[in-house]
Enzyme design. Structure first.
Site, PDB file in Angstrom:
ATOM      1  N   HIS A 152       0.800  -1.226   0.000  1.00  0.00           N
ATOM      2  CA  HIS A 152       0.000   0.000   0.000  1.00  0.00           C
ATOM      3  C   HIS A 152       0.831   1.275   0.000  1.00  0.00           C
ATOM      4  CE1 HIS A 152      -3.815   1.983   0.161  1.00  0.00           C
ATOM      5  NE2 HIS A 152      -4.457   0.906   0.532  1.00  0.00           N
ATOM      6  N   ASP A 374     -10.658  -7.584 -17.801  1.00  0.00           N
ATOM      7  CA  ASP A 374     -11.046  -8.702 -18.660  1.00  0.00           C
ATOM      8  C   ASP A 374      -9.801  -9.107 -19.438  1.00  0.00           C
ATOM      9  OD1 ASP A 374     -11.943 -10.415 -20.626  1.00  0.00           O
ATOM     10  OD2 ASP A 374     -13.560  -9.113 -21.333  1.00  0.00           O
TER      11      ASP A 374
END
Length: 427
Positions: A152, A374
Site C-alpha cells: 500500500h 477482462d
C-alpha cells in the site's frame, strides 16, 4: 479444499525502464508497515482451450510493467524515509491448483486458510519482497481465482486497478487504457512552510473501551441490499430530515450501518465511537489524470453511541454527510501539512486498532472499476477482499449483475453479529 503451488515466476519489465527512486508522499507513508492489501478476482471458465493461459499472462504482465515500472521495484530507506527503488526486480506470479470448485466458496467470504494469494515474507527486510504479487489458482471446475497482494505504500486501490486493468487490456490484445500512469507526486507535497488550519481528528487516537471485551471471536457476513431496500432507506432518511436534503447512497448506508453496529454492540450511551471513512482526494485536489499513488484522506465523525442510537437515521446520515463535506481542498491541503509536521508519520497509520469496537470503518468499492479487468475470457463473477477480517471493518461492494443492488461485507464480534443482521434489515 487444498491449494497446491505449481510454479512461481518473478516477472520483470519487457524493456529497459527508468532507474532511480520514487518519492513517497505523507499520504503514502500513512500505510502500515509490512502490509499488502489482499483481494481476489474469480472467473468462470468460458469454454476456451487457452483459458487464462499462463504464458500469455506473463508476457502481458511484463509489458504492463514497462509503463508501471515502480511496481517492479522494492522499498528502501533513504535518510530514514521510505521510497521506492526502481531496480526492475519484478513482481511475483504464482501458479496453483485446487482440488475444489468455485461453487464450494459459496458467497466468497474471505477464507484466509485458503492460500489464494502469495504469502509475503517480511522477515528479511523491506528491500527483499515484491511490491505486487499475483496468484493464478485453477479450480477443478475450470474456473480461476486471481489473487492480488498490493503493497500500500506505492498505491491505493484506484492506482492498483489502473495497473491490473492495463495488464488485462494487453493480455487480450488491445491498447492500454488512457491515461498512462503519472508518478510525479509533487502535487501532494506539503506547502513550504506547512500551514495546517485544522486539528485533524482523523489522525487522533480513536476512542477505546474502558474494559476490553473478553469474548473476542469474530464473524464475517455479506449482506445484499436491493435497489428497493436502498430506496426505502433513502425515503426514511428524507422523511426524518427537516432540511429535505437528498443524501447519497453511501451516506445513507454508512449512517445506517453505524446505527446498527452501535445498537448491536450494546455499549453504554456515553461510550464514544469513531466512524472512519476513506475518501479519494483526486477530484478535490485536481490531481492529474492517471495519478499513481495514495490519494486517500479520512472523514471521521465522532459521537456517543447514545447519540447515534437514540436519534433518527437522518441524524446519523447527516453526521456522515457533514464529515465528508468538510473535506474540501483547504482541509485536504491542511491534512498534508499536518502530517508534514509529525516526527513519525507511521505512528498515525490506520490499522486494526483504528476501527475495532467501539469504532467502525466503512469503505466503498462501489465506484472502483473492480469488474473491468477482462483478460480475454470475460469479466470476473466476483471481486472482493480476501484478508483475515478485522473486527469493525466493512465494505460496500458492487454487484456484478449490475441490477442496482449492493453488498455490505462486514466483520464484527460473533456476539454482536446476529443482532446486527436483524437490525440491518429493519428498514
Amino acid at each position: 479444499m487444498r491449494i497446491d503451488i505449481k510454479d512461481s515466476t518473478m516477472v520483470k519489465p519487457a524493456a529497459e525502464t527508468p532507474g532511480g527512486s520514487v518519492w513517497l508522499t505523507n499520504l503514502d507513508l500513512l500505510s502500515p508497515a509490512n502490509y499488502h492489501t489482499l483481494s481476489v478476482h474469480f472467473y468462470h471458465h468460458d469454454g476456451s482451450e487457452n483459458f487464462f493461459d499462463a504464458a500469455a499472462l506473463k508476457e502481458a504482465l511484463s509489458r504492463a510493467l514497462v509503463d508501471f515500472y515502480p511496481y517492479a521495484g522494492r522499498l528502501k530507506l533513504k535518510d530514514n524515509r521510505l521510497e521506492i527503488d526502481c531496480n526492475g526486480e519484478g513482481v511475483l506470479l504464482v501458479e496453483a491448483e485446487s482440488d475444489g470448485a468455485l461453487a464450494e466458496l459459496g458467497e466468497f467470504a474471505p477464507r484466509p486458510d485458503l492460500n489464494l494469494i502469495p504469502q509475503v515474507d517480511y522477515a528479511k527486510g523491506i528491500s527483499t519482497y515484491p511490491l505486487m504479487l499475483f496468484q493464478l489458482t485453477r479450480f477443478k471446475c475450470g474456473g480461476v481465482g486471481l489473487g492480488v497482494a498490493n503493497e500500500h505504500h506505492l498505491s491505493d486501490g484506484v492506482a492498483a486497478l489502473h495497473f491490473i486493468n492495463t495488464w488485462a487490456h494487453l493480455a487480450r490484445g488491445v491498447p492500454a487504457p488512457s491515461p498512462p500512469p503519472v508518478f510525479d507526486r509533487r502535487s501532494l507535497s506539503a506547502r513550504n512552510p506547512p500551514k495546517p488550519q485544522f486539528s485533524h481528528a482523523e489522525y487522533q487516537p480513536p476512542p477505546t473501551l474502558p474494559t476490553p471485551l473478553t469474548d473476542t471471536a469474530i464473524a464475517y457476513s455479506k449482506l445484499k441490499v436491493t435497489r428497493d431496500q436502498l430506496g426505502a432507506l433513502k425515503a426514511k432518511c428524507l422523511a426524518g430530515d427537516p432540511s429535505g436534503k437528498p443524501r447519497s447512497t453511501f451516506e445513507v448506508l454508512a449512517g445506517h450501518i453505524w446505527r446498527c453496529v452501535c445498537a448491536a454492540r450494546g455499549l453504554p450511551e456515553d461510550q464514544e465511537t469513531k466512524l472512519h471513512i476513506p475518501f479519494d482526494g483526486r477530484a478535490k485536489l485536481r490531481l492529474p489524470p492517471g495519478y499513481f499513488g495514495n490519494a486517500i484522506f479520512f472523514a471521521t465523525p465522532v459521537a456517543t453511541c447514545g447519540e447515534i442510537e437514540s436519534n433518527s437515521l437522518a441524524h446519523a446520515v447527516k453526521r456522515v454527510g457533514d464529515a465528508i463535506a468538510r473535506l474540501d481542498e483547504d482541509y485536504l491541503r491542511s491534512s498534508i501539512d499536518f502530517l508534514e509536521l509529525q516526527e513519525d508519520i507511521s505512528k498515525l497509520a490506520q490499522g486494526a486498532h483504528s476501527f475495532r469496537c467501539p469504532n467502525l470503518w466503512v469503505i466503498s468499492w462501489v465506484r472502483l472499476p473492480v469488474y473491468e479487468p477482462d483478460f480475454g475470457w470475460g469479466k470476473a463473477v466476483y471481486m472482493g477482499p480476501w484478508a483475515a477480517p478485522f473486527e469493525g471493518k466493512s465494505y460496500l461492494l458492487p454487484n456484478p449483475d449490475n441490477d442496482g443492488s449492493l453488498f455490505v461485507a462486514i466483520t464484527l464480534h460473533t456476539q454482536h453479529m446476529e443482532r446486527f443482521e436483524k437490525l440491518f434489515y429493519e428498514i
